[in-house]
Scaffold this active site. Structure first.
Site, PDB file in Angstrom:
ATOM      1  N   ARG A  68      73.200  46.412   9.493  1.00 50.28           N
ATOM      2  CA  ARG A  68      71.964  46.153   9.548  1.00 50.28           C
ATOM      3  C   ARG A  68      71.746  44.335   9.320  1.00 50.28           C
ATOM      4  O   ARG A  68      72.432  43.591   8.831  1.00 50.28           O
ATOM      5  CB  ARG A  68      71.046  46.842   8.650  1.00 50.28           C
ATOM      6  CG  ARG A  68      71.278  46.492   7.310  1.00 50.28           C
ATOM      7  CD  ARG A  68      70.504  45.817   6.601  1.00 50.28           C
ATOM      8  NE  ARG A  68      68.856  45.820   6.459  1.00 50.28           N
ATOM      9  CZ  ARG A  68      68.222  46.586   5.823  1.00 50.28           C
ATOM     10  NH1 ARG A  68      68.964  47.289   4.886  1.00 50.28           N
ATOM     11  NH2 ARG A  68      67.100  46.991   5.935  1.00 50.28           N
ATOM     12  N   ASN A  82      61.960  48.330   6.904  1.00 50.53           N
ATOM     13  CA  ASN A  82      60.368  48.336   6.837  1.00 50.53           C
ATOM     14  C   ASN A  82      59.629  49.113   7.556  1.00 50.53           C
ATOM     15  O   ASN A  82      59.966  49.152   8.957  1.00 50.53           O
ATOM     16  CB  ASN A  82      59.912  46.855   6.800  1.00 50.53           C
ATOM     17  CG  ASN A  82      58.594  46.831   6.311  1.00 50.53           C
ATOM     18  OD1 ASN A  82      57.568  47.091   6.915  1.00 50.53           O
ATOM     19  ND2 ASN A  82      58.410  46.192   5.135  1.00 50.53           N
ATOM     20  N   CYS A 112      63.613  44.097  10.085  1.00 49.90           N
ATOM     21  CA  CYS A 112      64.921  44.437  10.160  1.00 49.90           C
ATOM     22  C   CYS A 112      65.416  45.224  11.395  1.00 49.90           C
ATOM     23  O   CYS A 112      64.455  45.700  12.066  1.00 49.90           O
ATOM     24  CB  CYS A 112      65.408  45.243   8.895  1.00 49.90           C
ATOM     25  SG  CYS A 112      64.914  44.534   7.368  1.00 49.90           S
TER      26      CYS A 112
END
Length: 326
Positions: free
Chosen positions: A16, A79, A2
């Protein structure tokens, strides 16, 4: 994988790209002030700031991926595989699980400064949400209406908090190394460079954009970090809402992932940008678009009854909206 970023005009914008190979039926969830947050190791919270965000499609608890509260503090979890380390219970600390971090911080803190004070006392406990929903390895970016941003990383030696001068976060490596890698691109510019090749060689300025030669364009996390940091730092837009929101989506669009370009281990499974979010944190408005719906959809936190006890859910609109003009 991401990418998160913030952006300042007359308002503060935060959001995001959520890149993954599987959708978990993501939805917009509004948590009103009197929804009771039940925690595993600390006292439950019956009253808190109202929150809007995008979460996994689990009705009974807001498993937020990214969110913003009514005070303008926003956060996104990205992540952090191979680096995130969650701890055992520690006496004398605020012991929250990683999936409780966003509700706890946004429920209690109205600014990055207030969040930082809470984070200094937090221990992220290694407790799964459920057997079928184990913890994801994450780190987080927080930002508020002032534009101040910090990064929070759970490492083996404890929770690290970094100031974030570039307003961007991707995945690996840890943030301090991501920031150091920008030194490799200090020569880049939004202007065409002078000819410094040497030897009195007459070299042509044959194209616009030559000041950005060397800016990475691949989909690795380090490259996405550099690309968005450069794009954000050089972004220009008018300050009105439409221009600001449009520019924010263009900033994150510079590193969106197309389905098919990032192969995962299983057959016919690829990582792609499932959705992009953009919060106007001053006004409490969440804008989003999805991979299959490029139209921008908006949800306003302040149009709901924020003193209720029940979660408010809106499924993501994931079908393309065509605007025929003839």
């Amino acid at each position: 994988m991401c990418t998160a970023s913030n952006y300042l005009t007359d308002n503060h914008y935060f959001g995001r790209n959520f890149d993954y190979e599987i959708s978990y039926n993501e939805q917009v969830i509004i948590t009103p002030r009197n929804y009771e947050f039940i925690f595993r190791k600390i006292d439950d919270i019956k009253s808190h700031y109202a929150i809007i965000g995008i979460a996994a499609g689990i009705d009974e608890y807001p498993l937020y991926y990214d969110a913003c509260n009514e005070k303008g503090l926003a956060i996104a979890g990205l992540n952090f595989s191979g680096n995130a380390v969650y701890q055992e219970y520690k006496e004398g600390m605020i012991n929250v699980t990683p999936f409780e971090l966003i509700p706890y911080i946004l429920g209690c803190a109205g600014s990055v400064g207030e969040a930082r004070k809470l984070l200094e006392e937090i221990n992220l406990v290694n407790i799964n949400f459920a057997d079928e929903l184990p913890l994801s390895p994450l780190h987080w970016m927080l930002s508020d209406n002032s534009g101040e941003a910090i990064i929070v990383e759970p490492l083996a030696d404890g929770l690290k908090i970094y100031d974030n001068p570039v307003g961007v976060l991707t995945n690996n490596p840890p943030f301090d190394k991501q920031l150091f890698y920008l030194n490799n691109y200090r020569h880049l510019s939004n202007k065409n460079p002078a000819n410094t090749f040497g030897g009195d060689i007459d070299l042509d300025e044959y194209s616009r954009g030559m000041g950005g030669i060397g800016l990475p364009g691949d989909l690795s996390s380090s490259s996405r970090f550099a690309k968005v940091a450069f794009t954000r730092a050089n972004s220009y837009s008018d300050v009105d809402e439409a221009s600001s929101v449009s520019q924010f989506f263009h900033i994150l669009g510079s590193v969106e992932q197309q389905n098919g370009c990032t192969f995962i281990d299983e057959p016919d499974l690829y990582e792609y940008t499932i959705y992009t979010s953009c919060y106007n944190t001053n006004d409490g408005v969440l804008y989003y678009r999805t991979y299959n719906n490029s139209q921008i959809t908006a949800v306003n936190l302040n149009n709901e009854n924020l003193d209720s006890n029940d979660l408010i859910n809106y499924k993501l609109i994931n079908e393309e909206q065509f605007n025929f003009i003839n």
